[in-house]
Scaffold this motif. Structure first.
Motif: not given
Length: 389
Positions: A127-128, A101-102, A21-22, A150-152
């Motif tokens: 990140v779902l 994020i994640d 995530g970072d 926001l999907a990856l």
């Protein structure tokens, strides 16, 4: 861009909970700074990469980067203090937008509490969580506190929209982390690895708990392979906070093990590899896009592993298999994560066999489906965030 002149700065709060995530957060911040029509200020929680992009983390991200009951339970008081500290920061700082994020176990607890106390602040989830894999009803619950996802992965937007959740497909960052042309050959030359020498990547994970569970069995596999393949070379990509553990374990392996932790070196090693043995996770997609045939392993405490597999709603934990919709990559989970089973899957990938050719053909199809090239995911993600500002 960022030519805002006298326009007041916009405040973006970001919350990441672990190394991956970072990295995503730092790439998003860089894209936001480049694309934003107004000045930006950042706050929140992140690691070294996000801090290099201008984030002053309100506490060390390592406080919450834990996994599994043995690590989490003793640190629950600290983790809950950090949740409330993060929520208080959002309520007091009143950012224009929050991006979590994640790490959903942490970030979604934060997001729910921010939404209750400051409902006017839009919250974006980058990140779902794998709701399509575990708890599909959770997607509908996300509507209450997440403004946009926001999907990856290419199959995620349709799933979320069926649950009424706004979702923008931005693409997976692994698309743009494939090795550069010639990087693999240069890696072999620099490290004295012959062009035809079989080179195995060993990737036991980036979290302390998963490394502890896998490094021993991965070592046993390497020891057996070294007897079968006299000229075997091994590269062990890792991250700083588990580097000491993996180096200590690899010291007993009967081959020269090259440990790399620099991201550029890691990508080059992917370009040089014959095959890989890896912990389940995003790395499987990175290996697939780099055309590295692989076997994937997962092992946890017995009760944790049993529960995880019993609630699984999908036929595979490997993203490559989900995207291709077939079992292209062999996976060895819990009781099947044994030396014999891993060797059975890995041996044919280490030489010029029909199995290896099939694996490479599958990975070529993966690259075509997910798309290599085009607009970087970080820029697509930045655009989706800026739209809400």
């Amino acid at each position: 861009m960022n030519t805002g002149g006298d326009r007041p700065p916009r405040h973006i709060m970001l919350v990441a909970g672990e190394t991956s995530g970072d990295t995503l957060g730092a790439e998003l911040m860089a894209a936001l700074k480049e694309m934003s029509p107004f000045p930006l200020v950042f706050s929140g929680v992140g690691g070294e990469n996000m801090e290099r992009e201008g984030l002053s983390s309100i506490f060390p991200m390592t406080d919450i980067a834990v996994m599994g009951p043995r690590e989490i339970i003793p640190r629950l008081p600290l983790i809950f203090r950090r949740i409330w500290q993060t929520v208080r920061h959002a309520v007091e700082a009143k950012p224009d937008i929050v991006v979590v994020i994640d790490s959903p176990e942490f970030t979604h607890m934060v997001a729910k509490r921010i939404a209750r106390r400051a409902p006017s602040i839009p919250i974006v989830d980058y990140v779902l969580p794998s709701v399509w894999a575990w708890r599909q009803s959770r997607a509908r619950a996300m509507k209450k506190y997440i403004r946009r996802v926001l999907a990856l992965l290419p199959f995620e937007p349709a799933f979320l929209r069926s649950a009424g959740v706004d979702c923008v497909y931005v693409g997976h960052p692994a698309i743009h982390r494939v090795p550069e042309a010639g990087a693999g050959a240069r890696f072999r030359e620099v490290h004295g690895i012959g062009p035809a020498d079989p080179l195995l990547l060993v990737l036991p994970g980036s979290r302390l708990n998963e490394v502890k569970h896998l490094i021993g069995i991965f070592g046993d596999v390497v020891k057996q392979l070294a007897r079968d393949i006299p000229n075997l070379r091994v590269v062990l990509p890792t991250v700083p906070h588990v580097r000491e553990l993996v180096e200590r374990a690899a010291a007993s392996w009967p081959v020269d093990v090259l440990v790399v932790w620099d991201e550029t070196e890691k990508r080059a090693a992917f370009g040089a590899a014959t095959a890989a043995m890896a912990a389940s996770g995003t790395v499987a997609l990175e290996l697939g896009l780099a055309r590295v045939p692989m076997v994937i392993a997962y092992r946890a405490e017995a009760i944790v592993g049993w529960f995880a597999l019993s609630v699984l709603k999908i036929p595979s934990v490997v993203l490559v298999n989900l995207i291709l919709d077939r079992p292209a990559v062999r996976e060895y989970l819990q009781s099947r994560c044994t030396t014999a089973d891993l060797l059975d899957g890995l041996r044919p990938l280490m030489s010029d066999t029909a199995e290896r050719h099939r694996a490479l053909a599958d990975l070529d199809e993966l690259r075509a489906r997910i798309g290599v090239g085009g607009v970087p995911p970080s820029r697509r993600a930045a655009q989706a965030v800026l739209e809400l500002l």
